[in-house]
Design an enzyme around this catalytic site. Structure first.
Site, PDB file in Angstrom:
ATOM      1  N   HIS A  14      43.535  40.986  35.283  1.00 13.81           N
ATOM      2  CA  HIS A  14      42.640  39.840  35.147  1.00 13.81           C
ATOM      3  C   HIS A  14      43.322  38.779  34.302  1.00 13.81           C
ATOM      4  CE1 HIS A  14      38.993  37.520  34.371  1.00 13.81           C
ATOM      5  NE2 HIS A  14      38.511  38.128  35.441  1.00 13.81           N
TER       6      HIS A  14
ATOM      7  N   ASP B 125      35.880  44.271  40.452  1.00 10.60           N
ATOM      8  CA  ASP B 125      35.978  44.541  41.884  1.00 10.60           C
ATOM      9  C   ASP B 125      36.474  45.934  42.222  1.00 10.60           C
ATOM     10  OD1 ASP B 125      35.093  42.041  42.705  1.00 10.60           O
ATOM     11  OD2 ASP B 125      37.057  41.159  42.342  1.00 10.60           O
TER      12      ASP B 125
HETATM   13  N1  CMC Z   1      49.070  44.979  40.411  1.00 11.77           N
HETATM   14  C1  CMC Z   1      50.362  44.968  40.003  1.00 11.77           C
HETATM   15  N2  CMC Z   1      50.885  44.079  39.146  1.00 11.77           N
HETATM   16  C2  CMC Z   1      50.056  43.132  38.671  1.00 11.77           C
HETATM   17  C3  CMC Z   1      48.694  43.068  39.034  1.00 11.77           C
HETATM   18  C4  CMC Z   1      48.213  44.037  39.941  1.00 11.77           C
HETATM   19  N3  CMC Z   1      46.929  44.019  40.342  1.00 11.77           N
HETATM   20  N4  CMC Z   1      48.100  42.023  38.417  1.00 11.77           N
HETATM   21  C5  CMC Z   1      49.060  41.444  37.683  1.00 11.77           C
HETATM   22  N5  CMC Z   1      50.240  42.107  37.823  1.00 11.77           N
HETATM   23  C6  CMC Z   1      51.505  41.803  37.142  1.00 11.77           C
HETATM   24  C7  CMC Z   1      52.179  40.601  37.786  1.00 11.77           C
HETATM   25  O1  CMC Z   1      53.101  41.000  38.787  1.00 11.77           O
HETATM   26  C8  CMC Z   1      52.855  39.964  36.607  1.00 11.77           C
HETATM   27  O2  CMC Z   1      54.045  40.661  36.347  1.00 11.77           O
HETATM   28  P1  CMC Z   1      55.332  39.878  35.739  1.00 11.77           P
HETATM   29  O3  CMC Z   1      54.883  39.340  34.417  1.00 11.77           O
HETATM   30  O4  CMC Z   1      56.356  40.940  35.636  1.00 11.77           O
HETATM   31  O5  CMC Z   1      55.656  38.799  36.727  1.00 11.77           O
HETATM   32  C9  CMC Z   1      51.911  40.231  35.440  1.00 11.77           C
HETATM   33  O6  CMC Z   1      51.163  41.410  35.814  1.00 11.77           O
HETATM   34  C10 CMC Z   1      50.930  39.096  35.165  1.00 11.77           C
HETATM   35  O7  CMC Z   1      50.298  38.762  36.403  1.00 11.77           O
HETATM   36  P2  CMC Z   1      49.943  37.279  36.830  1.00 11.77           P
HETATM   37  O8  CMC Z   1      49.753  37.232  38.297  1.00 11.77           O
HETATM   38  O9  CMC Z   1      50.914  36.323  36.207  1.00 11.77           O
HETATM   39  O10 CMC Z   1      48.569  37.130  36.072  1.00 11.77           O
HETATM   40  P3  CMC Z   1      47.398  36.158  36.440  1.00 11.77           P
HETATM   41  O11 CMC Z   1      46.594  36.028  35.228  1.00 11.77           O
HETATM   42  O12 CMC Z   1      47.929  34.904  37.063  1.00 11.77           O
HETATM   43  O13 CMC Z   1      46.606  36.947  37.595  1.00 11.77           O
HETATM   44  C11 CMC Z   1      45.045  38.197  38.793  1.00 11.77           C
HETATM   45  C12 CMC Z   1      45.395  37.573  37.447  1.00 11.77           C
HETATM   46  C13 CMC Z   1      43.592  38.686  38.740  1.00 11.77           C
HETATM   47  C14 CMC Z   1      45.125  37.141  39.903  1.00 11.77           C
HETATM   48  C15 CMC Z   1      46.010  39.378  39.074  1.00 11.77           C
HETATM   49  O14 CMC Z   1      45.887  40.374  38.078  1.00 11.77           O
HETATM   50  C16 CMC Z   1      45.791  39.975  40.455  1.00 11.77           C
HETATM   51  O15 CMC Z   1      46.318  39.475  41.449  1.00 11.77           O
HETATM   52  N6  CMC Z   1      44.979  41.098  40.556  1.00 11.77           N
HETATM   53  C17 CMC Z   1      44.642  41.676  41.822  1.00 11.77           C
HETATM   54  C18 CMC Z   1      43.528  40.860  42.456  1.00 11.77           C
HETATM   55  C19 CMC Z   1      42.193  41.097  41.790  1.00 11.77           C
HETATM   56  O16 CMC Z   1      41.785  42.232  41.539  1.00 11.77           O
HETATM   57  N7  CMC Z   1      41.456  39.999  41.556  1.00 11.77           N
HETATM   58  C20 CMC Z   1      40.105  40.067  41.019  1.00 11.77           C
HETATM   59  C21 CMC Z   1      39.997  39.446  39.670  1.00 11.77           C
HETATM   60  S1  CMC Z   1      38.405  39.848  38.902  1.00 11.77           S
HETATM   61  C22 CMC Z   1      37.206  39.159  39.908  1.00 11.77           C
HETATM   62  C23 CMC Z   1      37.223  37.682  39.932  1.00 11.77           C
HETATM   63  O17 CMC Z   1      37.149  37.053  38.873  1.00 11.77           O
HETATM   64  O18 CMC Z   1      37.260  37.119  41.024  1.00 11.77           O
END
Ligand code: CMC
Length: 427
Positions: free
Chosen positions: A305, A362
């Site tokens: 998240h 989720d």
């Molecule tokens: N699985 C594997 N690696 C992950 C995941 C994951 N679900 N989420 C983040 N990472 C890694 C990512 O690869 C990155 O690694 P590095 O720093 O080495 O590049 C690091 O963690 C930080 O991730 P980010 O994408 O820069 O973080 P963000 O804050 O931009 O993204 C997120 C947050 C929710 C989009 C992401 O965690 C994600 O894609 N999760 C899966 C989708 C998901 O479950 N979304 C629902 C969010 S809660 C409901 C809502 O609010 O809608």
């Protein structure tokens, strides 16, 4: 003079006020920055930017805290109802019994859709995704309810907010009914908000539908868990759309479009599909390795998240609710065991520990919704239904702020500098 933050730019020093909220990080007020320095700030994805002032929802991502108007989400999910939480979000305080009854009555009386709006559905393909239908039908509401689109009038704003909250279950249920080829059901005013939604979704005109109290309670709790979540992508979309003075129905349609994406509301659908694909707990390590592999786009859906760097408090309630629904319906889904095991393995893996990736709202919601009988394509539509109250409360808060301005971010331009046009034969 309160706290100041110092910035040195172009050899000059500038002071910017530091503002404090009631809780949470202070913010540096940079509104004068461009005028004084000729520079913008650069923050793609808004990771360090407070885009507005708000008194609705507070999240402490490090501690896993979520408060609505100060009340912890766990307490609201345990003791309150979606109608009560909706009132709280819209009005700032918990209602008295009379206020709650009145609010409930008002919402109930607005659940019907204009009959001509129902014919809109027929224009969609039978296999249309419910979110595509929701975007279209909610956007179309503005063509039907002209009497409440003067956004400068607080009464109009209240009526359109009530209409949106009330009509969303009817719209979502009809999207489902259309996809399965069953007749739409009109709302039944004798039922609760959530019971009515369940009946409109799963009932048929040929027989009485009996609302199962435990399912109604679980569904209502799921709605509470999704009601608002601070300045997330879809809420910021609603605010940005609304900042131009667009009508509330159009703004909420924009929010629904944003919510649809798999990184946001679409993750509940993606999480269940992922659990189905993994299937057996033995296959989990393979998927954990894929999630960690930088060359593989696969991510653990329902994990991680932007704000929570701890267990999402909504996921805790969700996990508990899975068991309650299974007990009430006397079902068991082996995917729940897979999900629990996946969580256990991920939370002991250094990759997930270091990056502070925990299950989010989720991760478990799809298992509950699927046990209740919803197809995966409906999951995000349910999220949109529940989030509508958060969207309208945030929109109202923004419009009632006398200092409100159109949202207009700037950019770091990296395209060509000015150049002269060449006729096609000279290129
Ligand atoms: N699985 C594997 N690696 C992950 C995941 C994951 N679900 N989420 C983040 N990472 C890694 C990512 O690869 C990155 O690694 P590095 O720093 O080495 O590049 C690091 O963690 C930080 O991730 P980010 O994408 O820069 O973080 P963000 O804050 O931009 O993204 C997120 C947050 C929710 C989009 C992401 O965690 C994600 O894609 N999760 C899966 C989708 C998901 O479950 N979304 C629902 C969010 S809660 C409901 C809502 O609010 O809608």
């Amino acid at each position: 003079m309160g706290n100041q933050a110092k910035l040195t730019a172009g050899g000059k020093d500038f002071d910017y006020p530091v503002l404090s909220g009631s809780i949470g990080p202070d913010v540096i007020d940079i509104r004068k920055l461009y005028g004084q320095t000729g520079m913008f700030t650069y923050d793609p994805g808004f990771t360090s930017t407070a885009s507005c002032e708000s008194a609705l929802t507070y999240i402490d991502g490090d501690e896993g805290v979520l408060l609505h108007r100060g009340y912890p989400i766990g307490q609201l999910a345990e003791n309150s109802s979606f109608m009560e939480v909706s009132y709280l979000l819209l009005n700032g305080e918990l209602p008295s019994k009379t206020e709650l009854d009145e609010f409930d009555r008002t919402i109930t009386r607005h659940t019907m859709l204009h009959e001509q709006l129902m014919s809109f559905y027929k224009g969609f393909r039978r296999d249309a995704h419910p979110m595509a239908i929701m975007c279209g039908v909610v956007g179309a509401l503005s063509a039907f309810y002209h009497d409440s689109t003067d956004i400068a009038d607080p009464v109009h704003r209240r009526i359109s907010s009530h209409r949106l909250i009330a009509k969303m279950p009817t719209i979502a249920a009809a999207a489902y009914k259309y996809s399965v080829g069953q007749p739409f059901l009109y709302p039944d005013n004798s039922l609760s908000y959530t019971g009515n939604f369940l009946r409109m979704t799963f009932g048929v005109p040929a027989e009485e539908y009996e609302v199962v109290p435990a399912v109604e309670k679980a569904m209502d709790r799921i709605f509470i868990l999704h009601a608002d979540h601070e300045q997330n992508a879809s809420t910021s979309t609603v605010r940005l759309a609304g900042s131009s003075g667009a009508n509330p129905f159009a703004c909420i349609a924009a929010g629904i479009a944003c919510l649809w994406g798999p990184a946001h509301g679409g993750a509940n659908e993606a999480a269940l599909e992922m659990l189905k694909e993994i299937g057996r707990p033995e296959r989990i390590p393979e998927y954990i390795e894929r999630a960690k592999d930088k060359n593989d786009p696969f991510r653990l859906m329902g994990f991680g998240h932007r704000v929570y760097k701890n267990y999402d408090p909504r996921a805790t309630v969700m996990q508990k609710t899975v068991r309650e629904v299974f007990d009430a319906l006397k079902v068991n889904d082996p995917l729940f065991e897979t999900a629990l095991r996946l969580e256990e393995i991920a939370l002991s893996d250094p990759y997930f520990i270091e990056k502070k990736l925990f299950p989010n709202v989720d991760f478990y919601s799809g298992i509950i919704l699927s046990a209740i009988g919803f197809p995966t394509t409906m999951f995000t539509a349910l999220f949109a239904l529940a989030r509508t109250v958060g969207w309208v409360a945030q929109w109202n808060e923004m419009i009632s702020d006398p200092g409100q301005k159109i949202g207009r971010p700037r950019q770091l331009y990296t395209g060509p500098a000015q150049r002269d046009y060449l006729p096609v034969d000279k290129r």
